[in-house]
Structures are given as C-alpha cells and as structure tokens.
Design an enzyme around this catalytic site. Structure first.
Site, PDB file in Angstrom:
ATOM      1  N   ASP A  52       2.752 -33.438  14.880  1.00 32.09           N
ATOM      2  CA  ASP A  52       2.599 -32.554  13.729  1.00 32.09           C
ATOM      3  C   ASP A  52       3.937 -31.926  13.379  1.00 32.09           C
ATOM      4  O   ASP A  52       4.877 -31.935  14.186  1.00 32.09           O
ATOM      5  CB  ASP A  52       1.594 -31.439  14.040  1.00 32.09           C
ATOM      6  CG  ASP A  52       0.166 -31.943  14.063  1.00 32.09           C
ATOM      7  OD1 ASP A  52      -0.087 -33.024  13.525  1.00 32.09           O
ATOM      8  OD2 ASP A  52      -0.698 -31.250  14.634  1.00 32.09           O
TER       9      ASP A  52
ATOM     10  N   ASP B 259      -3.950 -30.168  15.985  1.00 31.05           N
ATOM     11  CA  ASP B 259      -4.424 -28.814  16.227  1.00 31.05           C
ATOM     12  C   ASP B 259      -5.744 -28.509  15.525  1.00 31.05           C
ATOM     13  O   ASP B 259      -6.440 -27.576  15.903  1.00 31.05           O
ATOM     14  CB  ASP B 259      -3.376 -27.778  15.794  1.00 31.05           C
ATOM     15  CG  ASP B 259      -2.958 -27.961  14.339  1.00 31.05           C
ATOM     16  OD1 ASP B 259      -3.537 -28.825  13.661  1.00 31.05           O
ATOM     17  OD2 ASP B 259      -2.043 -27.244  13.895  1.00 31.05           O
TER      18      ASP B 259
ATOM     19  N   ASP C 203      -8.254 -33.505  13.654  1.00 28.84           N
ATOM     20  CA  ASP C 203      -7.443 -34.317  14.558  1.00 28.84           C
ATOM     21  C   ASP C 203      -8.226 -34.830  15.763  1.00 28.84           C
ATOM     22  O   ASP C 203      -7.693 -35.614  16.550  1.00 28.84           O
ATOM     23  CB  ASP C 203      -6.241 -33.503  15.062  1.00 28.84           C
ATOM     24  CG  ASP C 203      -5.275 -33.153  13.960  1.00 28.84           C
ATOM     25  OD1 ASP C 203      -5.063 -34.003  13.079  1.00 28.84           O
ATOM     26  OD2 ASP C 203      -4.738 -32.032  13.972  1.00 28.84           O
TER      27      ASP C 203
END
Length: 879
Positions: A324, A608, A612
């Site tokens: 990310d 997070d 996901d």
C-alpha cells in the site's frame, strides 16, 4: 481541490448495481418508504439483512488434520513400531512430540482462519428507516429492498443503497475502495454496506441486502481465497518422504539379513523395526517448529507480529512485495510543505500536527499566507488536538493539515458567521469571517474568478509545477475590498463576486523515514516492489519516485487498464524499476497476487481494509496494518505490522531469510548424524554379520533425542549474517544438492568412517578377530567408544554448521551463546549415558578406554578441518 474525491464509476467485486437483483423503483420515487406490512412480506420472502455465515471447518477436523498429515503419520507409525519393538517409553515420547506440535499448529490456524466471520461485525446493529411514513429505528436484519434508510454523519451504511436525497454527503469508502479521501456522493449514486457517512445527511433506497451486497461479495471472495502451501512445508514433506522411504528400506533389508544369518523371524523383525524407528528424524519436527517460533519472536521484537508460523520462512522466500501507499510508504499524515503567494513563497516546518513550527519567507508573503490560512481555517472542520502527549488529528487529515498551517502562521481562529461546505459540483467551500468572504477550493476553479492583476497567471505556472510533483493543491482567496458580506443563502454564489488570490497551498503525505533505505535493500536482495493504491496515478507515481520505488523504466497503470491476460499482467509488473497500480480494486489485488505467483514469484501483499482480506489470503504472505488496519484485514493476514511501516516488512524478510538459513544449518546437522548412525548397521549387513553392530537401536535414539536435539535447536537461533540481504535468495530446495553433499558425502561420511575405525580399533586391541563373537565387556567398551566418537564429532559439527562458507574457528562463539549452552548440556548427557552404570547398561555401551577418548577428541578436531577444507574447495570452484 483534492478534498473529497469525485466518485468513480461503480466497479469491483459486486459488479455494477444494475447487475444485482433489484426491482425497486428509481431513487427518489419512493422516499416515503414502505409500510410495515410490505416490509414484513418482503422479509419473509427474502430473508434477513445479514451476511451469510461462512462455512467453517469444525475444530475437531482442523485438529485431526494437524495430527494426520504425512509427517505426523510417519511419526505415529514410528511410535507404534517402537511399541512393537518393546520400547514403550520411546513410543510415548514420539507420540507426545506429534501431539504437542499438532496442537500448537491447530491453535495458530484456528486463530488465523476467522477473517470472514469478522465481516459480519461491519454491519450496524440498528438502522433508521421511514416506515408507514414515519421515521423509526429497526434492527438491521429487518431491512428489506425498497426501505428508505435515513443517514447522518457517523452512521455506518446498513445495506447497499441508492441515494435519493443527499445534503453535502461525504462517505468514507476506504474499506472497500482503498481511496484515502472521503467520496462526495450525490442523488442517484450508490452507497455500500459497511461504509461510513463522514459528513452530511441522506435518505437512501435499499437496493440490496444480505448476501446480495458488495460486502457479501468480499466475504465470498475472502472465503474462496485459499492460502498456498509454504515453500518450506512443501520441501520438508519431500525430504521426510525420502527419509521415511530410506528408513523403511533399511529396516526391511536388515530384517532380511538377520533372518538369513539365522536369527528367528521375530527377533529379525523386531531388529528391523527398531532400526527403522531409529532412522526416523523424530527431532526434525520440533526443531523446525521451535526455529520458526524463534524467528517469530525476533520479528515481534521488530514490530512484526506473526500469526502463522510457516509465514516466517515464507517471508524469507519473498521475491515480490505488493505494498500500500498511504500509511505504509507514507506516514498517513498530511502536511503543508509550501505556500505560494503573489508576494513570494512561504515554507512552513514542524513536527506532525503540532501547531508549533517554523515559517520562512518574505514578510509580505507571510502576511498573505496568513490571510489564506485564515480563509482555509474558516472553511474546514478538521482540527489537531493534544492527546497523550502528542497532537492527533480529528477529522479529515487534509483539513487538519490546513488548521495546523493556520496555527503555525498565527492565523485568526474566529468562528465563521456563515459557512458553505465543499462539494464536487461547486469545487469550493466558503465562509464569512469578520464580515468578509473567504474561499477555499480547487485551484482551477478559484483562479478562474480572481483578478488578473493579483497573480493568477503566475499562479498557473506554480500550480503546474506542484502538480508535476504529485502534490495536492488548494487555492485560497477572499472578496475584494468593498464587497459586502454574503448571507448563508448567498454563499453558493461566492464565485460570482470579484476575489483576490491569497495563496496556493501544496500538501503532501510525507514518506516514512527509512523507506528509501528499505527499498534499496529490496533491490540489493533481488526483491521486486509494486505500489497498490486507491489514489490517483499521478499522486501515487510522484510518491513512488520520491522514495525511489519507481525508476526510469518503471510502470504506472490504473486498475481499469490492467491487461486481461494474467501472463501479460505479470510481465507488465515484473520489472526491476518498480511498478505503481493506481485506482486498484479488491479483485485487482487478488488477481495480481495470483498472476505473480504463477509467474514464479513468492508474493507478500499488504493491506489494511476489509477490501484487502481476499488478497491477503490469496498471497503467499498476507501483511496487515496493526495500527490503521481493520480487524478483518488483521485476521486474514499472516503477518501484522505493529508500526504500519514498509521498512518493517523488509526487516521481517531479512529475519525470514535468516530462519531459512538456520533450517539449512540444522538439516545439515541432522543428516550428518543419520549417516553415522546408519553406518554400523550397514557394515554389519554387508559383512554378513562378521563385524558386529557398533551401536544399538537405543543408542541411536539417545543420540537423536538426547545429545543432538539441543545443538540443533541452538543452530535454529543463529543470528542473521551481514550478507543475508545480499542478492536474491536461492529458491531451490531447503535440502538441496549443496546441503546433501556436505551432510552425506563429506561430514556424514567422515563421521561414519572415523566412528567405525574407532570401533574396530578397540575390538582389535582387545584381541578380537574378524568373524569372531567379541566378549560382552569388550563389545560394550567398543560400542561406547563409537557412541562417544559420534557425539563429540556432532559437537564439532554444531560449530561447523553455523556457517556454510566460513570455517568454525572464524566464527565468534559468543554471537550465538545458545550453541555453547547446548554443547555443554550435550557433554553432560554424554557423560551420563556412558558413565552412569544403569543408563549405560540400558543403552548397551560402556565407558570408553583412554584411547577411545583420544579417538573422540581427534574426530571432533578433524571434522572441523575436513569441513574447512570442503568450504575452501567450494569457494574456489565458485570463484
């Protein structure tokens, strides 16, 4: 203005809303809601508004699986054979090893496999609806299609809705989209179950409930995603099968030889069974488990919490990291880095959201920047507040950054008498402070209405420069002198008035410290990195270039433009210059993980949000954020970053590589011992019984479980070397040709040869001749000598196995003090096994003569020399 983003066209897991089952009227047509009777009938027909309970494997079945995989079955058979051979204590010990390891693995799997169940917690308990023309509160499970749900700031959306009416509605969809900024949603657009209303009020028409919601799609995808087997488990299973086959074959052959030499069938079979049990690597399973646990403990000390032990080694095998951006590469902490004004540039500096800071710039520019900050503060709601000794944001991080700038510049903090929030339609917000209009908005909107003699033309060039750097830019302005103050109703027409430009504010989410160094370490280690983000491509690419993730030949692509073919997708992203995938969807991330794995990569995927969860399970290693991540993501992951830092992933990979190297170390140690233990039986069989067996079955087991276990465990705790991250990690088997040659043909062959030579030397010195049956006392003395030679050689082997390249004398013994403790314990056990009469009588050996101890010490010293010579020759061949 890079405030609330404009909602992108609906796409993702559930498909476009029109593809889902719905027959409700268009939004806005039935905002009066259903009657109680209509809702009752629909609830009876369609069921409750709840996520379907995931299919769970019963706990007993999960525990049984841990007790019955191939390795465990082999040890269960070994325990049974030990009982048949008249060794109940051994059988119980082996069974206990299997049970403890199986229980430990079951607990880990049971805790890590509850991600889909956590999704249900994202549904609120109650919802406000309009029934029978009146607002009322109902349990969320009672919602049906056609209900009108009433939402306000702070509410969680209880079902998939179509907005019928929305007042300044902003929705936090980060859990579904990964987009770090709240989305502005208007009438006719869709809201999805589990998201949050960040601002505004709305009335929405329910279009999908329960299993038809997008949240349910994520749950189904998470449930369908299966964790791939770790490279270590695959390789160890192959090795165990090989060792088991060899042990069984040797047992059968020796039983046959015994029968041929005249032993009874029962005696020969028991002998063969005993040898088979002795050659099974009972200590391998606990050694591997404890080595991984040690690696997990080290990772925890580096802020990386391991939820599945096998992930420790799999991390070390990682060749591709999908990371990310926000919070992992960057701090997830917006800050104003520069303010341009018509009078010059102002640069504010400070720590995080702390209002104290340093501002540099021409005084005239500072005055204009202060006026612009006053406008910004009046138009936003976000604030920084002190909490537990530090300043933390309350509200949108970008708004908090503007408020922090205002504090550092000494701007006024006067409540506005009128305020108009930002909207994607207007692209500006406005407020009246001290009777004067102030505006904050997208630069292209504000600059278009500002007076040309106050800097807009120059500002356009500055704006382009900031945009090329990937910064988020806001413009501030105020009404020209003499313009009367507007009322609340007139604020929508603020841009119809003449404005003077105050400033352009450049905002960044700064990279975390240490990210650039961590990415350099990845390149050195041959690990590819791609950034996966819900943000726009321009901003993401700028951040990636800033930290060194994206090189000159790197790839920047949006999720919607990814190749349809998985091979082409993997080829596109598999570049040493880095890759950025922007506007990525949950299905994109899962597909990317699968494509890269099929391309030969071991993939670590970070995440997070709830969106996901499936990708975290589908990757080789799922890495969740511990501070900012959702509970669902943490439950789905193999590794949780307690500090959300990319550099922590790299440190965990380094520790994983060290664990892999340690597995190779103690495998070499174990296999060397097996050769020396097998040699006496092989010599007895090949000589047709003319040479007696140098050691017995119980002595082999004493070596395996007694003297060898602790040094092997100590080797599993060897610290990482300075060269751990130099170059790609070998992707071959953990017990590859180099390990097998060293263990079997060099160290093992040496131990076998010298131990048999010592055995024959003691027998010959006692007057024994080939083919004779030696005296019981003499045989016990010779057998004890063989036992001592193997044990002392294994002590030397523990030091030799600490490195695959350096000789033992070049290694600092204090760097791994556990080896010294283990060797000291092994010496005590050796003296006990040979010196305590009842123990030596049980095992079948006796205290060696002085010459036997000379053989033992000499064997240890010579083994270190032989190992050093082998390492030198191997280095010359490589060089």
């Amino acid at each position: 203005m890079d405030g609330p983003v404009t909602r992108q066209p609906d796409r993702g897991l559930g498909g476009p809303p029109e593809a889902r089952p719905t027959d409700v009227p268009p939004s806005g047509a039935r905002l009066a809601g259903l009657t109680t009777h209509e809702a009752f009938l629909l609830a009876q027909a369609e069921g409750p508004n709840s996520l379907p309970r995931p299919r769970r494997t019963p706990g007993w079945r999960m525990l049984l699986a841990q007790m019955t995989h191939f390795f465990a079955l082999m040890l269960w058979v070994a325990a049974g054979l030990a009982l048949l051979a008249g060794m109940p204590a051994l059988g119980l010990a082996i069974a206990l090893i299997v049970f403890l390891n199986g229980t430990f693995a079951f607990v880990q799997e049971h805790r890590a496999d509850r991600a889909a169940e956590k999704l249900g917690n994202l549904m609120p308990a109650t919802a406000r609806v309009r029934r029978d023309g009146q607002p009322r509160t109902v349990h969320v499970t009672e919602l049906v299609r056609g209900d009108v749900v009433l939402l306000s700031a702070g509410d969680r959306v209880p079902a998939d809705l179509v907005v019928g009416r929305g007042e300044e509605l902003e929705v936090d969809e980060s859990m579904l989209t990964g987009e770090s900024v709240p989305a502005r949603v208007g009438p006719g657009q869709h809201l999805f179950a589990g998201t949050f209303v960040a601002q505004g009020d709305a009335a929405g028409l329910v279009e999908a409930t329960g299993s038809h919601t997008r949240l349910a799609d994520i749950a189904a995808l998470t449930e369908a995603a299966t964790r791939p087997a770790s490279p270590l488990s695959v390789q160890l299973n192959r090795l165990v099968r090989l060792v088991a086959a060899i042990a069984l074959a040797v047992g059968v052959v020796l039983a046959g030889v015994g029968i041929a030499l005249g032993s009874s069938v029962t005696t020969a079979l028991l002998f063969g069974v005993g040898v088979t049990v002795a050659l099974v690597p009972e200590g391998l399973l606990p050694t591997v488990t404890l080595s991984l646990a040690r690696g997990a403990q080290r990772m925890a000390s580096q802020h990386a919490l391991v939820r599945r032990l096998e992930a420790v080694e799999t991390l070390g095998a990682t060749t591709f990291i999908c990371t990310d951006k926000t919070g992992t590469i960057t701090r997830n902490q917006m800050s104003v880095v520069e303010v341009w004004t018509p009078a010059g540039t102002v640069v504010p500096r400070g720590a995080g959201y702390d209002p104290a800071g340093i501002v540099t710039g021409d005084p005239a520019a500072v005055r204009l920047a202060r006026a612009g900050a006053t406008a910004a503060r009046a138009c936003v709601l976000g604030r920084a507040v002190p909490r537990d000794g530090e300043w933390v944001p309350e509200g949108d991080p970008m708004e908090v950054a503007l408020d922090t700038l205002a504090s550092r510049l000494g701007a006024m903090d006067v409540p506005p008498t009128a305020r108009l929030p930002f909207s994607n339609e207007r692209l500006f917000s406005a407020a009246v402070v001290d009777g004067r209009l102030h505006v904050l908005g997208a630069p292209e909107t504000v600059l278009a209405v500002c007076s040309h003699d106050l800097g807009p033309e120059q500002a356009t060039a500055v704006l382009n420069e900031y945009a090329d750097q990937g910064r988020r830019v806001l413009a501030t302005a105020r009404a020209a002198p003499g313009v009367p103050a507007l009322t609340q109703e007139d604020l929508r027409h603020a841009l119809d008035l003449p404005l003077e430009l105050l400033s352009l504010v450049a905002i960044e989410d700064p990279p975390r410290d240490g990210v650039r160094e961590a990415l350099h370490s990845c390149r050195t280690a041959g690990i590819r990195v791609a950034m996966m983000t819900g943000d726009n491509a321009r901003t993401a690419a700028a951040v990636a270039r800033q930290v060194g993730l994206l090189g000159p030949g790197g790839v920047v692509v949006e999720g919607a433009a990814l190749p349809a073919d998985d091979t082409a997708l993997a080829d596109l992203l598999d570049t040493a210059q880095g890759a950025v995938v922007a506007r990525v969807s949950p299905a994109d991330k899962l597909r990317i993980a699968g494509a890269l794995r099929r391309h030969g990569h071991v993939v670590a995927m970070t995440g997070d949000g709830v969106n996901d969860a499936a990708a975290l399970r589908g990757a080789d290693v799922g890495v969740a954020m511990g501070k900012s991540g959702s509970d669902v993501a943490r439950q789905s992951a193999d590794l949780v970053l307690l500090d959300d830092h990319f550099a922590t992933i790299v440190r965990a990979i380094e520790l994983g590589r060290a664990t892999y190297a340690n597995v190779r170390r103690f495998l070499t140690f174990h296999l060397t011992d097996n050769v020396a233990e097998l040699a006496p039986f092989a010599v007895w069989a090949l000589s047709g019984g003319a040479i007696p067996a140098a050691i017995g079955v119980l002595q082999v087991l004493a070596l395996d479980i007694g003297t060898d276990m602790l040094p092997a465990l100590a080797l599993g705790a060897e610290p990482a070397s300075r060269r751990t991250m130099d170059g790609p990690r070998r992707q071959d088997n953990v017990a590859d040709g180099a390990v097998l040659r060293r263990a079997l043909l060099v160290l093992g062959l040496f131990e076998a040869s010298v131990s048999m030579a010592a055995f024959l030397w003691v027998l010959h010195g006692g007057g024994w001749a080939l083919g004779e049956t030696p005296d019981g006392t003499l045989l016990a003395s010779a057998s004890g000598t063989t036992f001592a030679v193997i044990a002392v050689a294994q002590i030397a082997n523990a030091f030799a196995c600490r490195s695959e390249t350096h000789p033992a004398w070049r290694l600092n013994p204090l760097r791994n003090p556990l080896v010294l403790v283990a060797v000291g314990t092994e010496l005590v056990l050796l003296v006990t096994f040979l010196g305590v009469p009842w123990v030596s009588d049980l095992l079948g050996g006796a205290w060696p003569p002085l010459g036997g101890w000379v053989w033992a010490v000499g064997a240890g010293l010579l083994l270190i020399a032989v190992d050093a010579g082998h390492k030198w020759l191997r280095a010359r061949r490589r060089g």
